[in-house]
Every structure is written in structure tokens, then in C-alpha cells.
Design a protein around this motif. Structure first.
Motif, short mmCIF file in Angstrom:
data_model
loop_
_atom_site.label_atom_id
_atom_site.label_comp_id
_atom_site.label_asym_id
_atom_site.label_seq_id
_atom_site.Cartn_x
_atom_site.Cartn_y
_atom_site.Cartn_z
N SER A 165 9.96 -0.67 5.16
CA SER A 165 9.43 -0.80 3.80
C SER A 165 10.38 -0.22 2.76
CB SER A 165 8.07 -0.10 3.71
OG SER A 165 7.66 0.03 2.37
N GLN A 166 10.81 -1.05 1.85
CA GLN A 166 11.67 -0.59 0.77
C GLN A 166 10.95 0.43 -0.10
OE1 GLN A 166 15.11 -1.62 -0.30
NE2 GLN A 166 14.66 0.35 -1.26
N SER A 167 9.66 0.20 -0.36
CA SER A 167 8.90 1.11 -1.21
C SER A 167 8.78 2.50 -0.59
CB SER A 167 7.50 0.54 -1.49
OG SER A 167 7.59 -0.67 -2.21
N LEU A 168 8.56 2.57 0.73
CA LEU A 168 8.47 3.87 1.39
C LEU A 168 9.83 4.56 1.43
CD1 LEU A 168 6.01 3.04 4.32
CD2 LEU A 168 5.57 4.52 2.36
N VAL A 169 10.90 3.81 1.62
CA VAL A 169 12.24 4.39 1.59
C VAL A 169 12.54 4.93 0.19
CG1 VAL A 169 14.71 3.85 1.74
CG2 VAL A 169 13.14 3.06 3.51
N ASP A 170 12.09 4.23 -0.84
CA ASP A 170 12.27 4.73 -2.21
C ASP A 170 11.56 6.07 -2.40
OD1 ASP A 170 13.76 2.52 -2.85
OD2 ASP A 170 12.11 1.45 -3.85
N ILE A 171 10.39 6.21 -1.82
CA ILE A 171 9.66 7.48 -1.90
C ILE A 171 10.47 8.58 -1.21
CG2 ILE A 171 7.59 8.72 -1.16
CD1 ILE A 171 6.05 6.09 -1.52
N CYS A 172 11.05 8.27 -0.06
CA CYS A 172 11.90 9.25 0.64
C CYS A 172 13.06 9.69 -0.25
CB CYS A 172 12.45 8.65 1.92
SG CYS A 172 11.22 8.35 3.20
N CYS A 183 10.20 6.19 9.30
CA CYS A 183 9.95 7.51 8.70
C CYS A 183 8.85 7.51 7.67
CB CYS A 183 11.23 8.06 8.09
SG CYS A 183 11.89 7.04 6.74
N GLY A 184 8.38 6.33 7.22
CA GLY A 184 7.33 6.31 6.21
C GLY A 184 7.77 7.00 4.93
N ASN A 185 6.96 7.96 4.46
CA ASN A 185 7.31 8.67 3.22
C ASN A 185 8.19 9.88 3.48
OD1 ASN A 185 5.52 10.41 4.43
ND2 ASN A 185 4.15 10.61 2.67
N GLY A 186 8.65 10.05 4.72
CA GLY A 186 9.62 11.10 5.02
C GLY A 186 9.04 12.48 5.25
N THR A 190 -7.25 2.09 -2.95
CA THR A 190 -8.02 2.69 -4.03
C THR A 190 -7.09 3.38 -4.99
OG1 THR A 190 -8.33 4.76 -2.83
CG2 THR A 190 -10.02 3.07 -2.56
N GLY A 191 -7.52 3.49 -6.22
CA GLY A 191 -6.76 4.25 -7.21
C GLY A 191 -5.44 3.58 -7.55
N ASN A 192 -4.53 4.37 -8.11
CA ASN A 192 -3.22 3.89 -8.51
C ASN A 192 -2.34 3.71 -7.29
OD1 ASN A 192 -0.82 3.34 -9.68
ND2 ASN A 192 -0.66 5.22 -10.88
N PRO A 193 -1.86 2.51 -7.01
CA PRO A 193 -1.06 2.29 -5.80
C PRO A 193 0.28 2.99 -5.83
CG PRO A 193 -1.04 0.33 -7.18
CD PRO A 193 -2.03 1.29 -7.80
N GLY A 194 0.65 3.52 -6.92
CA GLY A 194 1.92 4.23 -6.98
C GLY A 194 2.59 4.00 -8.32
N LYS A 195 3.23 5.02 -8.83
CA LYS A 195 3.86 4.93 -10.14
C LYS A 195 4.95 3.86 -10.13
CE LYS A 195 6.32 7.76 -13.54
NZ LYS A 195 6.91 9.08 -13.81
N ILE A 251 0.81 -1.22 0.00
CA ILE A 251 0.00 0.00 0.00
C ILE A 251 0.85 1.27 0.00
CG2 ILE A 251 -1.81 -1.21 1.28
CD1 ILE A 251 -1.00 0.42 3.76
N ALA A 252 2.16 1.14 -0.18
CA ALA A 252 3.09 2.27 0.00
C ALA A 252 2.66 3.52 -0.75
CB ALA A 252 4.50 1.86 -0.40
N GLY A 253 2.34 3.37 -2.04
CA GLY A 253 1.97 4.55 -2.83
C GLY A 253 0.71 5.21 -2.32
N HIS A 254 -0.33 4.41 -2.08
CA HIS A 254 -1.59 4.96 -1.58
C HIS A 254 -1.42 5.51 -0.17
CE1 HIS A 254 -6.02 4.33 -0.30
NE2 HIS A 254 -5.88 5.49 -0.90
N PHE A 255 -0.68 4.79 0.66
CA PHE A 255 -0.42 5.26 2.03
C PHE A 255 0.27 6.62 2.00
CE2 PHE A 255 2.50 5.61 5.61
CZ PHE A 255 1.65 5.42 6.69
N SER A 256 1.28 6.75 1.14
CA SER A 256 2.03 8.01 1.07
C SER A 256 1.14 9.17 0.63
CB SER A 256 3.20 7.87 0.09
OG SER A 256 3.90 9.09 -0.03
#
Length: 748
Positions: free
Chosen positions: A488-495, A468-471, A652-657, A435-440
């Protein structure tokens, strides 16, 4: 020489000040004497304070009465409450707009009751009555009229729609800070048909239900907590929220209903003829909890006929948007598709409903037009809910929330560290990856008190954000050197995309040198660890990172979502416009998207049951008692019944690019609309503080409650104190050693 007494008026109109004089005497603006209970003196230029010189004799003789003192306290309390809980700022000078505390739809004051009272003071441009709020806003044509209302109505008693006396408290505001809610449509697949039957048919249907028949009859009415109920065709079984398809009730549906259903089929209002009927009778003030009819129990089409009284039924989407729908007397509600399988529906227990003032209470969505809302008093309502029993498995498109298609059951409370690790991996780590993209996208506004902590740190401080989540906190104070970490690797990538320094790691093993951080923050992290030992390990890791004298701020989700007689916004925030992100600064840190798995708690139409939730309700909320139970699935926006639970997240929606969602079996999938469940341990009052105080070399500087979260600021003890203690300890040992040697010498 007399004493100097300084007054700061609290409720008098701007431009006036007061002191107490003998009863029945005051001075008006012209300085002439008149009758009254207090003195008022006018001036043209408003001043915040004025000094009044009185001698000791007068000061002792002129005191406020108990009634006046009580009113002043109430007036000040109303002002502070509006600011603290609603963010409504009052002003100390006259304006055209006033906020009327206690005069709102939320405490049983209708537009019909309040407007005539306000109009006696002048021409009312607008009366704004927000839904479910205990206050309203009035705007007068001129400032003079609003001042008259302030003088006349402050402290005035009126009778609400329940016949109870309430006192109004008025304060000036620059403007009404109420944002209009966007127009809403009926949930997809929902239809309301007005005047579906005649008043004569209504009377016959109501008379056909015998609520006093012999208890030997299988259709004998049951008295539930929220209403009276009877079943025909098949009996609804509350223990499993289903029907026994092999045991139909004798007699089938009443003949009168059979003829009406045939007519509706012929006219095209319904597509299938039902074979099960549940009759509910609601007294004013009764309701039914939000629920979804069990997928495997009934076919798609569910219809409900409202008789006797109108009512507002609330429909709620998993995204959080709530749509209140007016169901007039003799109207038919038809639920199919998404509205039947995905949206919860329920009736809030109350004696009044918020409805449109100008629409004659017709069917449809009750909009958020605060200029056109009033109250409608409920009467005795009887509903005839018809359904067709399903004899084959449900194959709806909502497979992840369909009991026919989902076989996975919630996990058990972990009994070992290994089980706890497995639980966190499945219900925390993998979920956040999915859920990283939607969560962020829902975590963009920093919490004010966290920002306050970070901005108070000295320039150049080294700060670690653990989890830190999405930072969103990494860039709050540009004068700090910040590093984040998250599992979460995906949330760190967002950071990293946001140019923040962040690494992937476990919060119990951070790859940072001991004593290298001036401060740490841990926001909504510790509550994801499944045992007390693992939570304590995460706290110890925070302390390890701090230098002596360094501070850490820790937030965890609170079990007490109602604190100091005030509900958190997690419980109160129900209306969210579709597509609009909810700001975390205005809601609980652990804001969730509501679940579709809604425990029935006694309703006749329910979602799939949650295993062992009754164990938590009957046995209390001590997580130690849950070791042999399945973890309950929490119903969002409701109080907690267990400390250890699963909280749904609806994707919901796009979970993240470029971030495909990893399939999670029964817990989620890459499809928008998937439901994920995250493990939480919600903390009781003082639990976090006690855990922090148990740590060595730590002092708790502050412990507080912040919008549904328990929070602690701790500090690692100064090194110099440890040095002194160590030096004293060494000196004591040396002294004891010397003394022992001396004694030994004398013996020899």
C-alpha cells in the motif's frame, strides 16, 4: 540427621507457613496445641520461604490428604489463570481487596448469592462484579476482615443460581483492576416503551397463540433450533430471509393484535400499521443470533412486544460497540433509522441476564457499573414482532449495505494464479489503499511477543519488516537498522511521515539483496495471499532475504479462535466505547470491525444472505472444496466456518488527512460508514509450520499460538554447514572418481 524440607505456601494467609503433622493436631500462633488437619505457625514478619527440619520417620508419616492436594492445585490454577488470561496479578501479602475466582456473573453467581457469604467475614466496602466474567472483587473495610475471608472462604462451596455447587478460590490483590465502562446511550432510532399493555391484555395475547393447532393450517408453528415460531400476514422464508409479497397468508393478523395496533397508532407510539407478524417463543437458555432485518423485505419501522418474561437484547454497531438493552415484560421495542438498518440485534442463549441490581430491572441500557450488576433468571418469553412488508426498493442512506442498492456479490475462490492475483488486487490492495488512514489509527500498540523477538536481536542487526503497514514495529528497537515494505502506497507514506525507511513492493518480490538481513518479520501478511503457491512464494522470499543463521518471525490469523479451551479475545472482546481505539496487544492481530452483512443461521430476522455459506458449514472448512463456491462474508467476533473468506472493515470518521478514499464500486466508497471486504486465508493448526518446514535450508525454531494467531520462528541454516556439506560432497565425488580410475586401470 533429619531431612530438610522446604515449603513455599500457596494458599495460606501471608505470615503463615505449614507442614503436615499427625491428623487432628496443630500449633496455633502462641505455640499451643489444638485440633486440626494441618499445622499453622504464625510469625510477625512475612517471609517468602522457611525451612522445616524433620526426620525421615516423620516425613514419611505426615503427607497431605488427597483433598488438600486437590485444593492446593485448584488454588494455584486459579491464580495462574487469572494472571495468564485476565492479567490480574495476585499478591502474597494481605490487603483489603480480594479476587474471588468462580464467584462471578459469568458462571451463574449473582450478587444476591455472593454478598451475604462475604458479609459474614466483615464489612464489605464494595463488591465489584464485572459482566460476563467468572470472578469478582471484594474490598473489606480492614485488612483483618479480608484475611478472615481468605481463611474462611477459600475452598468454600456455595450454590449458584442454577442450583449447582461451586468452590470459591480467593487471592489478595492490591486493587480491583477493573475499568468502568463509559455510559452508553440507546442506539439512534431505538425506543423502549414500558407497560405498553396491561397484564390482562398480555394474558389474552399469550392465550391467543395456539402452538398445537393442525399441521394443515398454513400458520402452523415451526420449531426452529433456537425457538418456536409462527407467522401471520406473510410467512417469513428462512432460505432467502425475505417474504413472498405475492402470497399473503389467509386471515391476516389476529383481531386482538389489530385493535392494539390501532390504539398504538392513535397514541403516536408507531407511525405505520404493520401487516406481518412473527410470534417467537423462547425457553430459558434459548436466543436468536445477531442479525439485521433484510432491507428490501420490510419498511423502516419494526416493533417487538415482549411478553411473559424480561430479557436483555444486545445491539451491536459495526464499529464494535455493544449496547445491552433491557426489555421488560409488556414493553414495546421500536426500531427505526440507524438502529433498524445498521445495528445488529440478537439475544444471547443463556439462562441468566446481567442486569442492574438497583434499578428494578427497568428498561434501557444495562450499564457497566460493576458495583451495581447482578443476575436475572429468564423465564419463558414470547415476542410479537410486527413489520410492514415493503413493496418498493429500499432507498435508505446505508446504500453500501442495502440489498436493494448493492448488486455486487462476493467473488469466487480463485482457480488460477491469474484469478488469485485479481482477487488480491480488488480485495486486499485496493481495500488497504482505501482504509489506510483509519486502519493506521487502530494499529498503534506492538504485540508483546513481536517486541520480544525484535529486542532480543543483537545491536546493529539489519531487519526487514515485510508488510510493515504503518510501521509500528520499525521503531521498536532503536539499536537495529530497519527497513519496511508494504503493497500500500498510502501506508508507506504514513511510515515515511513517521521518519521510517519504507518502500512499496510485493511481499513476493522485495527489492533487497539476497542474504542481506539478519532478521525478518512478517506480521499478518501471508494470510492475504489467495493460493497455497502464492503463500509459499512469500515464505521463500523471506528466506532469500536472510543471511545464513538469520531468523524470521511470521504471524498469520488462526482458524482456531478457541485454543486449549480458551477463547481468543477476538471472540470475547465485544464492548468497545465509541471513539476508543482497540489496542492490538489485547486483541487478535487481525482485529476487524464487525460486519453488517450477518448470516442468519436460522434467525427469523436476518441480514442479506451470504452466498454458499452453507457449503462451508456442511462440507467442512477445506479451502480446496471451495473452488466452485462464492467466498463467504465473515461475521466478526464469531468463529470461522471457512478458511477462505472476506472480512468486513467498516470505515468511520476521517479516513486520513489529505488521503481521499478511492471508490471501490460495491465494496466501498469515500464516505465514512463505507464497508470494505478483505480477503483472508485463515490457517489451521500446524499449517503454517508445515509450510515453513517444506522450505529448503530452513529449520523451525519455534511454533506457537498467540491470541488467535499461528506463529513460527524459523532460521536459515548456517553457511558453514552448507560449506561442510559441499566439501564432503566434492570429496565423495573425488574419491569415487579415483576409485573408478583405479578399477579401470586394473581392467586394462
Amino acid at each position: 540427621m533429619g531431612n530438610v524440607v522446604q515449603f513455599s505456601p500457596t494458599w495460606l494467609p501471608p505470615g503463615e507457613w505449614t507442614c503436615e503433622y499427625p491428623p487432628r493436631l496443630f500449633w496455633d500462633r502462641a505455640g499451643e496445641a489444638g485440633e486440626g488437619e494441618s499445622a499453622r505457625v504464625g510469625r510477625t514478619q512475612p517471609e517468602p520461604r522457611r525451612r522445616i527440619t524433620m526426620n525421615s520417620h516423620h516425613q514419611s508419616n505426615y503427607k497431605r490428604s488427597k483433598t488438600e492436594k486437590k485444593f492446593l492445585r485448584k488454588q494455584m490454577k486459579a491464580r495462574h489463570t487469572l494472571l495468564r488470561h485476565e492479567g490480574i496479578e495476585t499478591v502474597s501479602y494481605a490487603t483489603q481487596s480480594l479476587v474471588v475466582a468462580n464467584g462471578g456473573l459469568g458462571n451463574s453467581v449473582s450478587r444476591k448469592q455472593l454478598l451475604p457469604v462475604l458479609e459474614k467475614c466483615g464489612f464489605v466496602d464494595a463488591l465489584l462484579m464485572p459482566p460476563n466474567k467468572p470472578y469478582s472483587f471484594v474490598r473489606y473495610r480492614t485488612t483483618e476482615e479480608s484475611k478472615k475471608a481468605y481463611d474462611t472462604l477459600s475452598g468454600k462451596e456455595i450454590v449458584d443460581d442454577l442450583g449447582q455447587k461451586i468452590t470459591l478460590y480467593l487471592n489478595f490483590v492490591e486493587k480491583a483492576p477493573w475499568k468502568e465502562l463509559g455510559l452508553q446511550a440507546l442506539p439512534p432510532g431505538l425506543m423502549v416503551i414500558e407497560e405498553i399493555i396491561s397484564s390482562e391484555d398480555e394474558k389474552m395475547l399469550l392465550e391467543s397463540v395456539n402452538w398445537t393447532e393442525d399441521t394443515d393450517n398454513q400458520n402452523f408453528q415451526k420449531s426452529l433450533k433456537h425457538r418456536r415460531v409462527k407467522h401471520f400476514g406473510y410467512e417469513f422464508q428462512y432460505e432467502n430471509n425475505n417474504v413472498d409479497k405475492d402470497k399473503p397468508l389467509p386471515g391476516g393478523l389476529p383481531d386482538l393484535c389489530d385493535s392494539i395496533l390501532e390504539k398504538w397508532l392513535k397514541e403516536g407510539f408507531i407511525k405505520h400499521k404493520p401487516d406481518q407478524l412473527t410470534v417467537n417463543q423462547y425457553e430459558p437458555g434459548q436466543g436468536i443470533p445477531a442479525h439485521i432485518d433484510t432491507h428490501s423485505a420490510f419498511e423502516d419501522e419494526i416493533i417487538s412486544l415482549s411478553l411473559g418474561s424480561e430479557v436483555v437484547m444486545d445491539f451491536k454497531h459495526p464499529d464494535g460497540v455493544t449496547v445491552p438493552v433491557m426489555l421488560p415484560c409488556r414493553s414495546l421495542l421500536v426500531m427505526t433509522g440507524e438502529s433498524r438498518y445498521l445495528w445488529t440485534h440478537g439475544i444471547t442463549p443463556r439462562k441468566f441476564d446481567t442486569v442492574q441490581a438497583s434499578r428494578g430491572h427497568k428498561s434501557g441500557v444495562v450499564t457497566g457499573d460493576v458495583e451495581d450488576l447482578t443476575l436475572s433468571k429468564r423465564g419463558i418469553r414470547t415476542s410479537f414482532t410486527f413489520r410492514k412488508v415493503r413493496h418498493t426498493p429500499c432507498n435508505c442512506r446505508y446504500s453500501l449495505v442495502c440489498d436493494s442498492q448493492t448488486k455486487e456479490t462476493p467473488p469466487s475462490f480463485p482457480e488460477s494464479d491469474r484469478e488469485a492475483s485479481r482477487l488480491e488486487q480488488e480485495y486486499v490492495h485496493r481495500v488497504y489503499e482505501g482504509i489506510a488512514g483509519h486502519f493506521s489509527s487502530t494499529r498503534h500498540t506492538p504485540w508483546p511477543r513481536v517486541v520480544e523477538f525484535l529486542k532480543a536481536l543483537p545491536s546493529g542487526s539489519v531487519v526487514a519488516d515485510i508488510g510493515c503497514g504503518n510501521g509500528k514495529y520499525l521503531g521498536v528497537n532503536k539499536e537495529l537498522y530497519t527497513i519496511g515494505c508494504d503493497r500500500s502506497q498510502s501506508l508507506v507514506d504514513i511510515c515515511r511521515e513517521r521518519r521510517h525507511q519504507a518502500v512499496v513492493c510485493d511481499a513476493r518480490a522485495v527489492p533487497v539483496r539476497s542474504g542481506s538481513c539478519d532478521a525478518c518479520v512478517s506480521i499478518a501478511v501471508i494470510h492475504h495471499f489467495a493460493t497455497a503457491e502464492r503463500r509459499a512464494a512469500a515464505l521463500r522470499e523471506l528466506v532469500r532475504l536472510l543471511r545464513p543463521g538469520g531468523k524470521a518471525l511470521i504471524y498469520v490469523w488462526a482458524m482456531e479462535q478457541e485454543h486449549g479451551k480458551k477463547k481468543s479475545k477476538y471472540l470475547r472482546e465485544n464492548r468497545v466505547s465509541p471513539g476508543r481505539e482497540e489496542q492490538t496487544s489485547k486483541e487478535t492481530l487481525a482485529q476487524e470491525v464487525p460486519a453488517k452483512h450477518t448470516p442468519d443461521m436460522g434467525s427469523q430476522d436476518s441480514a442479506r444472505p451470504v452466498p454458499s455459506i452453507s457449503d462451508f458449514q456442511e462440507g467442512g472448512c477445506d479451502s480446496r472444496k471451495a473452488t466452485s463456491s462464492k467466498l463467504p462474508v465473515h461475521t466478526n467476533r464469531t468463529p470461522f466456518h471457512s478458511q477462505d473468506l472476506l472480512v468486513p472493515w467498516h470505515l468511520t470518521g476521517n479516513p486520513g488527512k489529505d488521503r481521499p478514499v478511492e471508490p471501490l464500486g460495491a465494496l466501498g466508497s469515500g464516505d465514512p460508514g463505507a464497508v470494505f471486504h478483505r480477503y483472508y486465508h485463515v490457517f489451521r493448526e500446524a499449517e503454517l509450520e508445515a509450510a515453513c518446514r517444506s522450505l529448503s535450508d530452513v529449520s523451525v525454531l519455534q511454533s506457537y499460538y498467540d491470541q488467535g494467531n499461528w506463529c513460527v520462528i524459523l532460521q536459515k541454516k548456517e553457511f558453514r554447514d552448507e560449506t561442510r556439506r559441499s566439501r564432503r560432497h566434492s570429496e565423495d565425488l573425488l574419491s569415487k572418481s579415483t576409485l573408478s580410475e583405479g578399477k579401470a586401470g586394473r581392467i586394462r
